[in-house]
Design a protein around this motif. Structure first.
Motif, short mmCIF file in Angstrom:
data_model
loop_
_atom_site.label_atom_id
_atom_site.label_comp_id
_atom_site.label_asym_id
_atom_site.label_seq_id
_atom_site.Cartn_x
_atom_site.Cartn_y
_atom_site.Cartn_z
N GLU A 245 13.23 11.34 -6.44
CA GLU A 245 14.38 11.90 -5.75
C GLU A 245 14.81 10.97 -4.62
OE1 GLU A 245 14.13 16.06 -4.76
OE2 GLU A 245 12.53 16.40 -6.22
N ARG B 271 17.14 10.90 -0.80
CA ARG B 271 17.88 11.59 0.24
C ARG B 271 18.48 10.55 1.16
NH1 ARG B 271 16.90 14.75 -3.02
NH2 ARG B 271 16.00 16.83 -2.82
N THR C 140 20.38 9.47 4.94
CA THR C 140 20.34 9.76 6.35
C THR C 140 21.48 9.05 7.07
OG1 THR C 140 17.93 9.90 6.29
CG2 THR C 140 18.94 9.67 8.44
N ALA D 79 14.51 8.81 7.09
CA ALA D 79 14.46 10.27 7.01
C ALA D 79 14.37 10.81 8.42
CB ALA D 79 13.26 10.73 6.19
N TYR E 260 19.39 20.19 5.58
CA TYR E 260 20.49 19.70 4.77
C TYR E 260 20.81 20.74 3.70
CZ TYR E 260 18.96 15.27 6.83
OH TYR E 260 18.58 14.28 7.70
N LEU F 154 21.92 21.53 0.23
CA LEU F 154 22.02 20.86 -1.05
C LEU F 154 22.67 21.81 -2.05
CD1 LEU F 154 18.56 19.06 -0.99
CD2 LEU F 154 20.78 18.19 -0.28
N GLU G 14 17.29 22.25 2.79
CA GLU G 14 16.06 21.46 2.75
C GLU G 14 15.83 20.76 4.09
OE1 GLU G 14 14.70 18.91 -0.83
OE2 GLU G 14 15.62 17.49 0.57
N SER H 85 18.44 5.50 3.25
CA SER H 85 18.00 6.43 2.21
C SER H 85 16.53 6.15 1.91
CB SER H 85 18.85 6.24 0.95
OG SER H 85 18.37 7.03 -0.11
N PRO I 26 24.05 14.03 -2.35
CA PRO I 26 22.76 14.16 -1.67
C PRO I 26 21.63 14.54 -2.60
CG PRO I 26 24.15 16.04 -1.18
CD PRO I 26 25.01 15.04 -1.91
N THR I 27 21.95 15.01 -3.78
CA THR I 27 20.90 15.32 -4.75
C THR I 27 21.49 15.20 -6.14
OG1 THR I 27 19.19 16.93 -5.33
CG2 THR I 27 21.36 17.81 -4.82
N ASP J 255 17.05 16.29 -9.54
CA ASP J 255 16.47 16.86 -8.34
C ASP J 255 16.57 18.39 -8.35
OD1 ASP J 255 16.22 14.24 -7.59
OD2 ASP J 255 17.94 14.26 -6.26
#
Length: 216
Positions: free
Chosen positions: A2, A4, A6, A25, A31, A33, A38, A111, A153-154, A158
């Protein structure tokens, strides 16, 4: 795996090593999603930083390696804000270009790519009371990366993993493709009230469910 993203500032230092620093991170930041919220807990990277072979990549492209923790060109640490990284860029055209873009402010986001080892779920009894909260407790880290801009973002993959994780946490079965579907499965499960004790006035008996907090 996965990913994510930032939003934040990546710094480019004017020195012979062409060093950049940033946060891949952030801790204790929620966040939204696809159907759940999350956040990353403090300490989530503690174990993986001592074990994993982590690369710094440009835009998650394995063909553009910027540094690696095993040889010391990439340095990783948890600080008060989150997962901090520092990279001594190589003397390559791609790295020189990236350094210029960061100095100009064209590239400023980061990321990280990871696999979840342990997560916790908290979810509302009713959908209208809010979104489920997923707390990432431990990860296996693969790479950190300055990125041009975050995509989604996902991803679908994911979300599928999140759905499986939440179903296990809630102890429900059935087909579900989204977090909302999982919550619906929970609501569809029949509940039964306990039988009243002999001589007890059933009309005065009030049954309350156990608190709905599940931890993986």
């Amino acid at each position: 795996m996965e990913r994510r993203y930032t939003p934040g500032v990546i710094e480019a230092r004017d020195d012979a090593a062409m060093t950049i620093t940033g946060h891949a991170a952030m801790f204790d930041t929620s966040y939204d999603l696809w159907g759940f919220t999350e956040r990353v807990a403090r300490g989530a990277f503690k174990k993986t930083l001592n074990e994993a072979d982590v690369a710094a990549l440009w835009n998650h492209d394995a063909n553009v390696v910027l540094g690696r923790n095993k040889n010391g060109t990439l340095r990783l640490a948890e600080d008060e804000s989150g997962l901090r990284y520092e990279v001594d860029l190589p003397d390559t055209q791609a790295a020189r270009d990236l350094f210029t873009l960061i100095k100009r402010g064209d590239v400023y986001q980061s990321s990280f790519a990871f696999e979840i080892i342990k997560d916790d779920w908290q979810y509302p009894e009713r959908e209208q009371e809010g979104l489920p909260l997923r707390t990432i407790k431990e990860v296996k880290l693969y790479d950190v990366s300055p990125v041009t801009y975050p995509a989604s973002p996902t991803t679908d993959v994911d979300v599928a993993r999140a759905v499986r994780s939440l179903k296990e946490a809630m102890g429900v079965e059935g087909e579900a493709e989204t977090i909302t579907d999982v919550l619906a499965l929970r609501e569809d499960e029949p509940t039964s009230e306990p039988e009243p004790e002999p001589g007890q006035d059933h009309s005065e008996t009030t049954w309350q469910p156990d608190p709905l907090l599940y931890v993986i």
